[in-house]
Design a protein around this motif. Sequence first.
Motif, PDB file in Angstrom:
ATOM      1  N   HIS A 354       0.852  -1.188   0.000  1.00 53.79           N
ATOM      2  CA  HIS A 354       0.000   0.000   0.000  1.00 53.79           C
ATOM      3  C   HIS A 354       0.893   1.245   0.000  1.00 53.79           C
ATOM      4  O   HIS A 354       1.786   1.376   0.843  1.00 53.79           O
ATOM      5  CB  HIS A 354      -0.903   0.013   1.228  1.00 53.79           C
ATOM      6  CG  HIS A 354      -1.679  -1.255   1.414  1.00 53.79           C
ATOM      7  ND1 HIS A 354      -2.851  -1.523   0.746  1.00 53.79           N
ATOM      8  CD2 HIS A 354      -1.419  -2.357   2.185  1.00 53.79           C
ATOM      9  CE1 HIS A 354      -3.296  -2.721   1.095  1.00 53.79           C
ATOM     10  NE2 HIS A 354      -2.447  -3.246   1.963  1.00 53.79           N
ATOM     11  N   VAL A 355       0.634   2.144  -0.929  1.00 54.51           N
ATOM     12  CA  VAL A 355       1.395   3.383  -1.036  1.00 54.51           C
ATOM     13  C   VAL A 355       0.433   4.540  -1.291  1.00 54.51           C
ATOM     14  O   VAL A 355      -0.482   4.423  -2.100  1.00 54.51           O
ATOM     15  CB  VAL A 355       2.439   3.320  -2.177  1.00 54.51           C
ATOM     16  CG1 VAL A 355       3.163   4.659  -2.320  1.00 54.51           C
ATOM     17  CG2 VAL A 355       3.439   2.204  -1.934  1.00 54.51           C
ATOM     18  N   VAL A 356       0.628   5.641  -0.579  1.00 53.91           N
ATOM     19  CA  VAL A 356      -0.121   6.862  -0.862  1.00 53.91           C
ATOM     20  C   VAL A 356       0.882   7.996  -1.016  1.00 53.91           C
ATOM     21  O   VAL A 356       1.981   7.957  -0.448  1.00 53.91           O
ATOM     22  CB  VAL A 356      -1.133   7.226   0.255  1.00 53.91           C
ATOM     23  CG1 VAL A 356      -2.230   6.187   0.340  1.00 53.91           C
ATOM     24  CG2 VAL A 356      -0.441   7.394   1.600  1.00 53.91           C
ATOM     25  N   GLU A 357       0.506   8.997  -1.794  1.00 57.06           N
ATOM     26  CA  GLU A 357       1.354  10.174  -1.920  1.00 57.06           C
ATOM     27  C   GLU A 357       0.493  11.409  -2.125  1.00 57.06           C
ATOM     28  O   GLU A 357      -0.656  11.320  -2.559  1.00 57.06           O
ATOM     29  CB  GLU A 357       2.364  10.017  -3.058  1.00 57.06           C
ATOM     30  CG  GLU A 357       1.790   9.767  -4.421  1.00 57.06           C
ATOM     31  CD  GLU A 357       2.900   9.559  -5.452  1.00 57.06           C
ATOM     32  OE1 GLU A 357       3.876  10.358  -5.428  1.00 57.06           O
ATOM     33  OE2 GLU A 357       2.802   8.621  -6.243  1.00 57.06           O
ATOM     34  N   GLY A 358       1.058  12.546  -1.788  1.00 59.40           N
ATOM     35  CA  GLY A 358       0.315  13.791  -1.921  1.00 59.40           C
ATOM     36  C   GLY A 358       1.231  14.990  -1.810  1.00 59.40           C
ATOM     37  O   GLY A 358       2.396  14.875  -1.410  1.00 59.40           O
ATOM     38  N   ALA A 472       4.507   4.264   2.626  1.00 56.97           N
ATOM     39  CA  ALA A 472       4.287   2.861   2.302  1.00 56.97           C
ATOM     40  C   ALA A 472       3.879   2.101   3.551  1.00 56.97           C
ATOM     41  O   ALA A 472       4.372   2.381   4.652  1.00 56.97           O
ATOM     42  CB  ALA A 472       5.545   2.243   1.701  1.00 56.97           C
ATOM     43  N   CYS A 473       3.008   1.112   3.383  1.00 60.83           N
ATOM     44  CA  CYS A 473       2.458   0.368   4.518  1.00 60.83           C
ATOM     45  C   CYS A 473       2.273  -1.091   4.120  1.00 60.83           C
ATOM     46  O   CYS A 473       2.046  -1.408   2.938  1.00 60.83           O
ATOM     47  CB  CYS A 473       1.125   1.017   4.891  1.00 60.83           C
ATOM     48  SG  CYS A 473       0.409   0.427   6.409  1.00 60.83           S
ATOM     49  N   ASP A 474       2.344  -1.999   5.094  1.00 64.00           N
ATOM     50  CA  ASP A 474       2.097  -3.412   4.792  1.00 64.00           C
ATOM     51  C   ASP A 474       0.635  -3.767   5.043  1.00 64.00           C
ATOM     52  O   ASP A 474      -0.173  -2.931   5.459  1.00 64.00           O
ATOM     53  CB  ASP A 474       3.048  -4.319   5.589  1.00 64.00           C
ATOM     54  CG  ASP A 474       2.817  -4.254   7.096  1.00 64.00           C
ATOM     55  OD1 ASP A 474       1.742  -3.804   7.546  1.00 64.00           O
ATOM     56  OD2 ASP A 474       3.736  -4.659   7.853  1.00 64.00           O
ATOM     57  N   ASP A 475       0.298  -5.021   4.810  1.00 65.79           N
ATOM     58  CA  ASP A 475      -1.096  -5.456   4.942  1.00 65.79           C
ATOM     59  C   ASP A 475      -1.591  -5.421   6.383  1.00 65.79           C
ATOM     60  O   ASP A 475      -2.803  -5.425   6.621  1.00 65.79           O
ATOM     61  CB  ASP A 475      -1.269  -6.878   4.386  1.00 65.79           C
ATOM     62  CG  ASP A 475      -1.403  -6.889   2.868  1.00 65.79           C
ATOM     63  OD1 ASP A 475      -1.879  -5.874   2.330  1.00 65.79           O
ATOM     64  OD2 ASP A 475      -1.032  -7.884   2.249  1.00 65.79           O
ATOM     65  N   ASP A 476      -0.678  -5.413   7.330  1.00 65.96           N
ATOM     66  CA  ASP A 476      -1.066  -5.360   8.740  1.00 65.96           C
ATOM     67  C   ASP A 476      -1.271  -3.934   9.241  1.00 65.96           C
ATOM     68  O   ASP A 476      -1.545  -3.726  10.432  1.00 65.96           O
ATOM     69  CB  ASP A 476      -0.004  -6.044   9.603  1.00 65.96           C
ATOM     70  CG  ASP A 476       0.060  -7.542   9.339  1.00 65.96           C
ATOM     71  OD1 ASP A 476      -0.996  -8.141   9.060  1.00 65.96           O
ATOM     72  OD2 ASP A 476       1.177  -8.093   9.409  1.00 65.96           O
ATOM     73  N   GLY A 548      -1.908  14.465   7.378  1.00 64.14           N
ATOM     74  CA  GLY A 548      -2.803  14.244   6.236  1.00 64.14           C
ATOM     75  C   GLY A 548      -2.527  12.906   5.586  1.00 64.14           C
ATOM     76  O   GLY A 548      -3.457  12.159   5.228  1.00 64.14           O
ATOM     77  N   MET A 549      -1.236  12.559   5.434  1.00 67.07           N
ATOM     78  CA  MET A 549      -0.866  11.272   4.831  1.00 67.07           C
ATOM     79  C   MET A 549      -1.335  10.095   5.679  1.00 67.07           C
ATOM     80  O   MET A 549      -1.761   9.063   5.147  1.00 67.07           O
ATOM     81  CB  MET A 549       0.659  11.212   4.681  1.00 67.07           C
ATOM     82  CG  MET A 549       1.228  12.192   3.691  1.00 67.07           C
ATOM     83  SD  MET A 549       0.917  11.732   1.991  1.00 67.07           S
ATOM     84  CE  MET A 549       2.000  10.334   1.815  1.00 67.07           C
TER      85      MET A 549
END
Length: 949
Positions: A354-358, A472-476, A548-549
């Motif tokens: 999982h990845v987010v950006e802003g 970035a984040c893992d499934d947990d 925010g992230m």
Amino acid sequence: MALRKIWLNLNGADRMTICDPEKDTLADVIRRMGLTGTKLGCKAGQCGACSVLLDGKVVRSCARKIKNIPDYSKIVTIEGIGTPASLHPLQLAWMVYGGVQCGFCAPGFIVSAKGLLDENSHPSREDVRSWFQKHRNACRCTGYKPLVDAVMGAAKVLRGGMTMEELAFKIPENGRIYGTNVPRPAALAKVCGVCDYGDDIQLKMPADTLHLAVVQPDLSHAKIINLDYAEAEKMPGVVKIVTYKDIKGSNRITLGAPHPRSKVNGFERCILAEDKIFRRGDVVAVAVADSEAHARAAAKTVKIEYEQLPEYLNLLDAIAPDALQIHKEMPNLYIELPLLKGKDTRPIMESAQHVVEGSFYSTRQPHLVIEPDVIQAYWDENGCITIHCKNLFIQVPKFTIADGIGLPPEKIRGIQNPTGASFGYSFSPGGQAIVAACAMAVNKPVTLTMSYEEHQHFTGKRAPSYANAKMACDDDGKILAVEFDIAYDHGAYCELAEGLASKGIRFFGYPYFIPNARGLSRCAATNHSFATAYRGFGSTQVYTSSEGMIDMMAEKMGMDPFEFRYRNIARPGDTNLNSYPYKDYPMEAIMDKMKPMYDAAKERAKAESTPEKRRGVGIALGGYNVTGGPDHAEIALELNADGTITHFNSWSDQGQGADVGTLVHTHEALRPLGISIDQIKLVQNDTLLCPVTGPAASSRSHYMAGNATIIAANLLMDAMRKEDGSFRTYDEMKAENIPTKYVGVYDTSGQCIDLDPNTGAGDPTVEYTYGMFLAEVEVDVATGKTKVLGMTSVADVGVVGSKQAVDGQAYGGMMHAIGFALSENYEDLKKHTSLAGSGFPYIEDVPDKLESYYVETPRKYGPQGSSGCAEMFQSSPHVAVINAIHNAVGVRIYELPATPEKVKEAIKAKEQGKEIKPVKYFLGSDLHETLDEIGENPIKITDSASLIV
């Protein structure tokens, strides 16, 4: 000039005065008659500091021309409501409930409140709030809640439901005042209107005092071709037009950015402009005259011939490849600090589940104090140029303007006037330098009172910031890595830029555990207002993106944002972004305390939302450093002949409570002596009399001054102690030739590790604070207008020293955060010149539901187990508001402030199936390319001292 004789029934007595009916306001006349409890702040009817009762009705006296006031009008000012020896219930209630912080607005509020209670003896809290909104009573310190509490308490006394004795603060039976709501020592004078602030002092100076008016061209970047002041010098009452040519020193303010990665020398700011104007607010000349009116008239006639230069009013334009260099001494982008922790984040980002950006922008927030800058200067009896001002570090002028005005530091004396708040901007010594230079140029006492517009343009602001970030984040639901690139628009001058840039690589992801990080923090010059200290210095910008992230990642994973945070908060042994353990690990306890309030808020939002007005809940974690080492503080305690103790320090009181902080520390440290609080005298903030206690910055003062107080108290008590354990009297000390005055010195040298200039690793601060914020909002779907319905904080600031003062910082910090999130701005140089024009939050913009709770983890090295507190409360609550908007209507605002127009546009786009995404900012270079280049060209680490910011 045709003058008018007028009779006024003033506080019950008929009094005659003579005035200019066309020019004088009611406030002018009242103040000339010696009643300076009627304060002048905005002078535009926007702040209510000048409120009086005119024939029983509340009026803002600065906006009432005297020509419209009939003879024998009945006028009541704060002095006619109560005196120190005979308080009105409102005045006592203001002291007891914490209505006094800086206190500048207190007289106007109390007069206004009396007008309400004269009409309505049983007001509800909403009645009180509506009244203050109607009468434009503005407060920047308290968050308004204590003021409503005070009116409700006073009303109860006036109705006979409580006595004054029952209302008054009572010392606990054990005699301990530490951790109580003991009122501030300065509160009594402030609620009675007899405390003299800067403009009151200038009215009471000697008759030969000269007045100053600044010449500020309406320009942001220009070359000065010629300055013509021949006509101005001939104007009535004018003594001199002062320019840089009259300044005896280097004409420079030396408060630079001494970091090994800085490309500046710190000498780019002139006291008075020489050949260039770098921003709106630069002063090119000062008119010196026998009155303020004459000085202002002369200043208007000064003519400037100039060559317009490109105006770079934001960072993105200033660092564009084709931008011209603003200062010859430094490039526009002049500091880049790296952060490396753990592994290279690039492969982690590529493989993470999982990845987010802003990209995020935080605005140029003005401090919006009610009292604009007022400064006096004169030669004192010791041959020192003495400066009366607001400065939050009263020793700063001695060392930052001495070379500039051409005096040795020992010939400069600083005295802090009673101060109508600052919240950080007064760290900058620019105004003090101008006034001191003028006093030297004419060899007479001088005084400067800035108009609110002049003050807005002259003083520094919170630096805007642009940030690109990725997580970035893992499934947990565990954070694996972050990348961030934050650039601060530092405006025209580089004051405090090193400290600001360091916050960027310290507070992204605080207080979570993030194993891998790559970051960059930059500062750049523009032609806008220079950046300066502001409560939460540097961290608020970082939290705008990082918190925010966090919410964006929780949404992407389908997790509750509370649960996502709970999984990722730092726990014992986890390291911070700078690769060192956190000082404490209270976040579980903080979040556990907040959880039931969060759940209840979500239920309320669900139950009370309508299709037209959607309700939402947002949260944010935050915190801040305490001190910014190595740090040093000194105080002195002296036993007096009458058995009292005098405490000498330079703990600057900007409204945060240096007086009550000093009182509770001294009383607690000297408890073995059994003295009462009335036996403790305070002498503060005069560089001739007081030792160097350090700046009221970095939430350090309670911690540093407290430890120094304990040391001094032990030295004094050891000297007083007899062999049988009893204590010597003053007379006995003198008879035995034992000194009666002792200096306590506390220093953190050796306790801190500077941030590595190549990696950002380090442990630069001896203590931290921690907190969590909850915001409840309502968004009008049709208009986009956001109303904050409630805000709650749970904080760990160690053992609370003064409950009243810490609560006050909490409420005030949350109020500033609401303004930062929704309305406040100093960007438009035509519009953002006044309180109202800059988005000042009045009482109905701030919820009555402000709540603050504490988890008290005693600090191992803190005085009485205490830490600091103020800046934690303004670190991240603004992001809780932004997150709550998203929770309410499903849109995220990436660029502050979240004005109704922005929110409405985002809602409309969402309804059309579109998504407004921020454009990634160009911040001068690619993050990883820059970090790689820094890694290939490391800087040799040398020992250095850090400025406390």
